[in-house]
Structures are given as C-alpha cells and as structure tokens.
Design a protein around this motif. Structure first.
Motif, PDB file in Angstrom:
ATOM      1  N   ARG A 156       0.868  -1.214  -0.145  1.00 56.64           N
ATOM      2  CA  ARG A 156      -0.124  -0.064   0.027  1.00 56.64           C
ATOM      3  C   ARG A 156       0.907   1.212   0.054  1.00 56.64           C
ATOM      4  O   ARG A 156       0.644   2.262  -0.599  1.00 56.64           O
ATOM      5  CB  ARG A 156      -0.911   0.012   1.168  1.00 56.64           C
ATOM      6  CG  ARG A 156      -2.057  -1.090   1.296  1.00 56.64           C
ATOM      7  CD  ARG A 156      -2.736  -1.133  -0.211  1.00 56.64           C
ATOM      8  NE  ARG A 156      -3.283  -0.074  -0.680  1.00 56.64           N
ATOM      9  CZ  ARG A 156      -3.482   0.123  -1.834  1.00 56.64           C
ATOM     10  NH1 ARG A 156      -3.299  -0.877  -2.858  1.00 56.64           N
ATOM     11  NH2 ARG A 156      -3.995   1.183  -2.404  1.00 56.64           N
ATOM     12  N   ALA A 159       1.910   2.254  -3.490  1.00 61.03           N
ATOM     13  CA  ALA A 159       0.796   2.839  -4.285  1.00 61.03           C
ATOM     14  C   ALA A 159       1.097   4.461  -3.820  1.00 61.03           C
ATOM     15  O   ALA A 159       0.941   5.412  -4.805  1.00 61.03           O
ATOM     16  CB  ALA A 159      -0.442   2.371  -3.845  1.00 61.03           C
ATOM     17  N   THR A 160       1.152   4.743  -2.700  1.00 61.50           N
ATOM     18  CA  THR A 160       1.421   6.242  -2.167  1.00 61.50           C
ATOM     19  C   THR A 160       2.484   6.741  -2.835  1.00 61.50           C
ATOM     20  O   THR A 160       2.413   8.026  -3.092  1.00 61.50           O
ATOM     21  CB  THR A 160       1.349   6.363  -0.542  1.00 61.50           C
ATOM     22  OG1 THR A 160       0.064   5.742  -0.054  1.00 61.50           O
ATOM     23  CG2 THR A 160       1.559   7.702  -0.177  1.00 61.50           C
ATOM     24  N   TYR A 161       3.661   6.116  -2.902  1.00 67.78           N
ATOM     25  CA  TYR A 161       5.019   6.673  -2.862  1.00 67.78           C
ATOM     26  C   TYR A 161       4.892   7.009  -4.746  1.00 67.78           C
ATOM     27  O   TYR A 161       5.560   7.712  -5.333  1.00 67.78           O
ATOM     28  CB  TYR A 161       6.231   5.862  -2.847  1.00 67.78           C
ATOM     29  CG  TYR A 161       6.526   6.371  -1.381  1.00 67.78           C
ATOM     30  CD1 TYR A 161       7.630   7.115  -1.361  1.00 67.78           C
ATOM     31  CD2 TYR A 161       6.030   5.791  -0.107  1.00 67.78           C
ATOM     32  CE1 TYR A 161       8.167   7.520   0.099  1.00 67.78           C
ATOM     33  CE2 TYR A 161       6.483   6.126   1.081  1.00 67.78           C
ATOM     34  CZ  TYR A 161       7.435   7.024   1.309  1.00 67.78           C
ATOM     35  OH  TYR A 161       7.981   7.326   2.251  1.00 67.78           O
ATOM     36  N   ARG A 162       4.072   6.113  -5.325  1.00 61.30           N
ATOM     37  CA  ARG A 162       3.853   6.253  -6.807  1.00 61.30           C
ATOM     38  C   ARG A 162       3.212   7.411  -7.052  1.00 61.30           C
ATOM     39  O   ARG A 162       3.379   8.372  -7.817  1.00 61.30           O
ATOM     40  CB  ARG A 162       3.207   4.945  -7.422  1.00 61.30           C
ATOM     41  CG  ARG A 162       4.287   3.939  -7.799  1.00 61.30           C
ATOM     42  CD  ARG A 162       3.442   2.856  -8.519  1.00 61.30           C
ATOM     43  NE  ARG A 162       4.589   1.849  -8.726  1.00 61.30           N
ATOM     44  CZ  ARG A 162       3.777   0.771  -9.596  1.00 61.30           C
ATOM     45  NH1 ARG A 162       2.839   0.921 -10.278  1.00 61.30           N
ATOM     46  NH2 ARG A 162       4.721  -0.481  -9.940  1.00 61.30           N
ATOM     47  N   ARG A 163       2.023   7.388  -6.716  1.00 59.95           N
ATOM     48  CA  ARG A 163       0.830   8.375  -6.766  1.00 59.95           C
ATOM     49  C   ARG A 163       1.200  10.059  -6.027  1.00 59.95           C
ATOM     50  O   ARG A 163       1.272  10.764  -7.129  1.00 59.95           O
ATOM     51  CB  ARG A 163      -0.356   7.948  -5.944  1.00 59.95           C
ATOM     52  CG  ARG A 163      -1.581   8.877  -6.170  1.00 59.95           C
ATOM     53  CD  ARG A 163      -2.711   8.637  -5.457  1.00 59.95           C
ATOM     54  NE  ARG A 163      -2.552   8.528  -4.055  1.00 59.95           N
ATOM     55  CZ  ARG A 163      -2.556   7.485  -3.186  1.00 59.95           C
ATOM     56  NH1 ARG A 163      -2.848   6.431  -3.732  1.00 59.95           N
ATOM     57  NH2 ARG A 163      -2.496   7.761  -1.926  1.00 59.95           N
ATOM     58  N   ASP A 164       1.837   9.933  -5.037  1.00 60.57           N
ATOM     59  CA  ASP A 164       2.052  11.155  -4.401  1.00 60.57           C
ATOM     60  C   ASP A 164       3.207  11.658  -4.463  1.00 60.57           C
ATOM     61  O   ASP A 164       3.550  12.974  -4.320  1.00 60.57           O
ATOM     62  CB  ASP A 164       1.558  11.127  -2.988  1.00 60.57           C
ATOM     63  CG  ASP A 164       0.180  11.008  -2.608  1.00 60.57           C
ATOM     64  OD1 ASP A 164      -0.564  11.149  -3.793  1.00 60.57           O
ATOM     65  OD2 ASP A 164      -0.410  10.347  -1.823  1.00 60.57           O
ATOM     66  N   ARG A 165       4.507  10.901  -4.634  1.00 57.09           N
ATOM     67  CA  ARG A 165       5.820  11.166  -4.636  1.00 57.09           C
ATOM     68  C   ARG A 165       6.537  11.078  -5.975  1.00 57.09           C
ATOM     69  O   ARG A 165       7.847  11.499  -6.098  1.00 57.09           O
ATOM     70  CB  ARG A 165       6.432  10.453  -3.426  1.00 57.09           C
ATOM     71  CG  ARG A 165       5.987  10.368  -1.974  1.00 57.09           C
ATOM     72  CD  ARG A 165       5.847  11.866  -1.359  1.00 57.09           C
ATOM     73  NE  ARG A 165       7.244  12.247  -1.195  1.00 57.09           N
ATOM     74  CZ  ARG A 165       7.810  12.046  -0.211  1.00 57.09           C
ATOM     75  NH1 ARG A 165       7.448  11.091   0.802  1.00 57.09           N
ATOM     76  NH2 ARG A 165       9.339  12.427   0.128  1.00 57.09           N
ATOM     77  N   GLY A 166       6.089  10.440  -6.825  1.00 60.91           N
ATOM     78  CA  GLY A 166       6.512  10.114  -8.307  1.00 60.91           C
ATOM     79  C   GLY A 166       7.785   9.203  -8.287  1.00 60.91           C
ATOM     80  O   GLY A 166       8.373   9.059  -9.078  1.00 60.91           O
ATOM     81  N   ASP A 168       9.206   5.665  -9.147  1.00 62.53           N
ATOM     82  CA  ASP A 168       8.914   4.460  -9.811  1.00 62.53           C
ATOM     83  C   ASP A 168       9.741   3.304  -9.084  1.00 62.53           C
ATOM     84  O   ASP A 168      10.695   3.017  -8.741  1.00 62.53           O
ATOM     85  CB  ASP A 168       9.745   4.562 -11.015  1.00 62.53           C
ATOM     86  CG  ASP A 168       9.549   3.591 -12.034  1.00 62.53           C
ATOM     87  OD1 ASP A 168       8.631   2.423 -11.687  1.00 62.53           O
ATOM     88  OD2 ASP A 168      10.088   3.471 -13.273  1.00 62.53           O
ATOM     89  N   ASP A 237       7.960   1.915 -15.397  1.00 58.66           N
ATOM     90  CA  ASP A 237       6.414   2.004 -15.018  1.00 58.66           C
ATOM     91  C   ASP A 237       5.695   1.005 -15.203  1.00 58.66           C
ATOM     92  O   ASP A 237       4.754   0.785 -15.699  1.00 58.66           O
ATOM     93  CB  ASP A 237       5.862   3.108 -16.008  1.00 58.66           C
ATOM     94  CG  ASP A 237       6.594   4.419 -16.051  1.00 58.66           C
ATOM     95  OD1 ASP A 237       7.087   4.888 -14.905  1.00 58.66           O
ATOM     96  OD2 ASP A 237       6.950   5.161 -16.924  1.00 58.66           O
ATOM     97  N   LEU A 241       1.345  -2.943  -8.527  1.00 56.30           N
ATOM     98  CA  LEU A 241       2.378  -2.331  -7.193  1.00 56.30           C
ATOM     99  C   LEU A 241       3.227  -3.557  -7.005  1.00 56.30           C
ATOM    100  O   LEU A 241       4.370  -3.255  -6.381  1.00 56.30           O
ATOM    101  CB  LEU A 241       1.420  -2.192  -6.087  1.00 56.30           C
ATOM    102  CG  LEU A 241       0.430  -1.116  -6.561  1.00 56.30           C
ATOM    103  CD1 LEU A 241      -0.481  -0.948  -5.277  1.00 56.30           C
ATOM    104  CD2 LEU A 241       0.987   0.406  -6.649  1.00 56.30           C
TER     105      LEU A 241
END
Length: 319
Positions: A156, A159-166, A168, A237, A241
C-alpha cells in the motif's frame, strides 16, 4: 548503471550482485552484517562490489551511503524474516516497515530512477485452496503473521509513493525460494526449515525429516529470483504495485522423490503431520507481461545445482 543493494550479501542478494557485476554494472552493497565469505563464493570472478556497513533503520546513514554511491537503481532486500518478526515485533516494525520506507525516501532524495523491493506471498496469507482457484496478482491481502502484514502494508505504501511522490517503485513477491545458501535465511529466522531437511541434509549424507509431505508449494530457484529483480529494475513504469515471482508448483513429498533420484542413498523420511496446505497456484501472467520474467530453471535442474554446490563445498563427490 550504478546499483545500490541493501541486503546484498544475503541469499538472493549475493546472486543478484553477481549478475549485476557480470553485466558490467557498478554495485554498492549496504549491509548491517556482511556475509563476505558467501558473497565472494557466489560472485567469484564476476567483479567486486563496494560494501558499506550500515543499518536500514538509520535513515541518515542510508541516505549518506546512497548519495556516495550515486545510486541510479535501488534494490531493497534487507528484512527480518517470518520467525524473527514474530519473536521481535518492535524490531520487525523498525526493519521491515521503517527500513523499507527509508529506502524509498533515500531513493527519492538522490533521484534514483527505479526502486525494486522484496515483498512476499505471505502478504496474501491465503492460498488457492482458500480462494477457490489461482491467486491473482491483485487478490485481497489477508496475512496471517507479522511478516506478511508488513509486506501487505508496504505494498500500500508503494501505491502512495508512486501516486504522491512520483517514485518508480515495484515490489516482487517471492514464493518458496530454494538454492545454495538458503541455510543463511534459516539462521536469520526463515520459516521454511523443511528445505534443509529436504535438500541440504540429504546432500551431505545426513538423514532428513519432512513433516509436511502433502503440502503443495511454489518452489522458485534463487538464480531465477535474482534475474527477476534485474528485469524489474530495467522495466519502466510497471502497472502493478507488486508482482509474484513463481517457479514450479509441486507437492513437497514429490520433491523428496526427486532428491532421491539425484541421490539414490538419500535418507528422507516424509510424513504428513498436519492437514494439507497449498501455497502454489499464483498468477504468473502479469509478471511475464510486465517484466518479461519466466523461470529459466526447472526444479530438477535447480535441485541438482544446489546439491552439487553443497557437496563441493564440503568436499564430497559430485552427483
């Protein structure tokens, strides 16, 4: 490419470092207690990696080391395993949760292109016998121990680090990983002690006792797992996850039969002291589609390689 590998002298890590060096990459290992002898044995003439002693729970030290290495790709393998996590929950939180998030934060700070971290099928908790079929890559997590819970939580966080922090970042869920060097993970609190009874002891002429002979498990050879990490690190990319790295689905008792074929004098007692559990049947299509991974080693080939290396190390004749 400059790789930074936490846990790089461990079981899977040493094979990964060898493969990276053979491919011409620069490798820096971050390790609390380096297993130099094992690393040297596996890497051989492939090259030399830099080793920095440090603890992933120390964000400042991890960041300093990652900056010094000029890390472009980060592989995070350092972790407390199943039994060790149960014995020391506070340490499990610090190493498995905080340590992994430290790796994510440090990778962001140095501008690393990719992060691959070690998840586990323990995140699912349930097998196909409880789910009524194949365990899909996106199936619901219901972990039954602290180790699995930590991996589910970190997926989980991915997902946060991808979505909010960019960032990869992708996790790789390993199944039952076997191969030469597995005994190191048993010493560190792995819950798969039956592999020593099934493979290591018979290889060295010692009797083995397996009490879960009817279980069906996914056996993944360590060199395949190392290759999967390289493929994931090179893939940009990935949609998922986390991806499950699979091998051969096989009944444990049948693995004992295969070992006996390779070692006719092997003494392995196989019992079934508990109801059958299935830890196999994991979806492999997503992993092949997203990173191009398929197992290269058959179970028989992996067992023969493992047994051969064990016997060579102890001065015993080849099989």
């Amino acid at each position: 490419m400059r790789y930074f590998v936490t846990g790089g002298t461990g079981f899977i890590g040493a094979y990964l470092v060898r493969d990276l060096l053979q491919a011409g990459h620069e490798v820096t290992i971050f390790e609390l207690a380096p297993q130099q002898e094992f690393l040297d044995e596996i890497v051989g003439a492939a090259g030399e990696a830099s080793i920095v002693r440090g603890d992933v729970t120390d964000l400042a030290a991890l960041l300093h080391a990652m900056k010094g290495a000029g890390a472009e790709r980060v592989v995070h393998l350092a972790s407390l395993l199943t039994d060790s996590s149960e014995e020391n929950p506070l340490r499990a939180v610090r190493v498995n949760l905080e340590g992994t998030l430290h790796a994510f934060e440090a990778a962001l700070a140095v501008g690393a292109q990719k992060v691959v971290w070690a998840s586990s099928i323990a995140a699912f908790g349930r097998g196909p016998d409880e789910l009524g079929g194949t365990v899909r890559n996106d199936d619901y997590h219901a972990p039954v121990n602290l180790y699995g819970a930590s991996k589910a939580f970190l997926e989980r966080c991915t997902a946060t680090y991808r979505r909010d922090r960019g960032l990869d970042v992708v996790g790789l869920r390993f199944t039952i990983v076997y191969g030469y060097g597995k005994s190191f993970t048993v010493q560190r609190g792995s819950a798969v002690t039956h592999l020593e009874e099934l493979i290591d002891k018979p290889a060295l002429g010692q009797p083995g006792l397996v009490t879960n002979g009817d279980d069906v498990q996914d056996f993944s050879y360590v060199e395949d797992c190392a290759r999967a990490i390289v493929l994931a690190a090179e893939a940009a990319d990935t949609p998922s996850l986390a991806l499950t790295v699979t091998g051969d689905d096989v009944r444990v008792g049948d693995v004992a039969d295969m070992v006996r074929e390779l070692l006719p004098d092997a003494r392995i007692e196989v019992r079934s002291d508990a109801p059958m559990r299935i830890r196999a049947g994991y979806d492999r299509e997503g992993t092949e589609r997203e990173i191009g991974f398929r197992p290269a080693w058959t179970l028989r080939e992996g067992l023969a390689s493992t047994i051969g290396k064990l016997r060579a190390r102890h001065g015993l004749p080849p099989i």
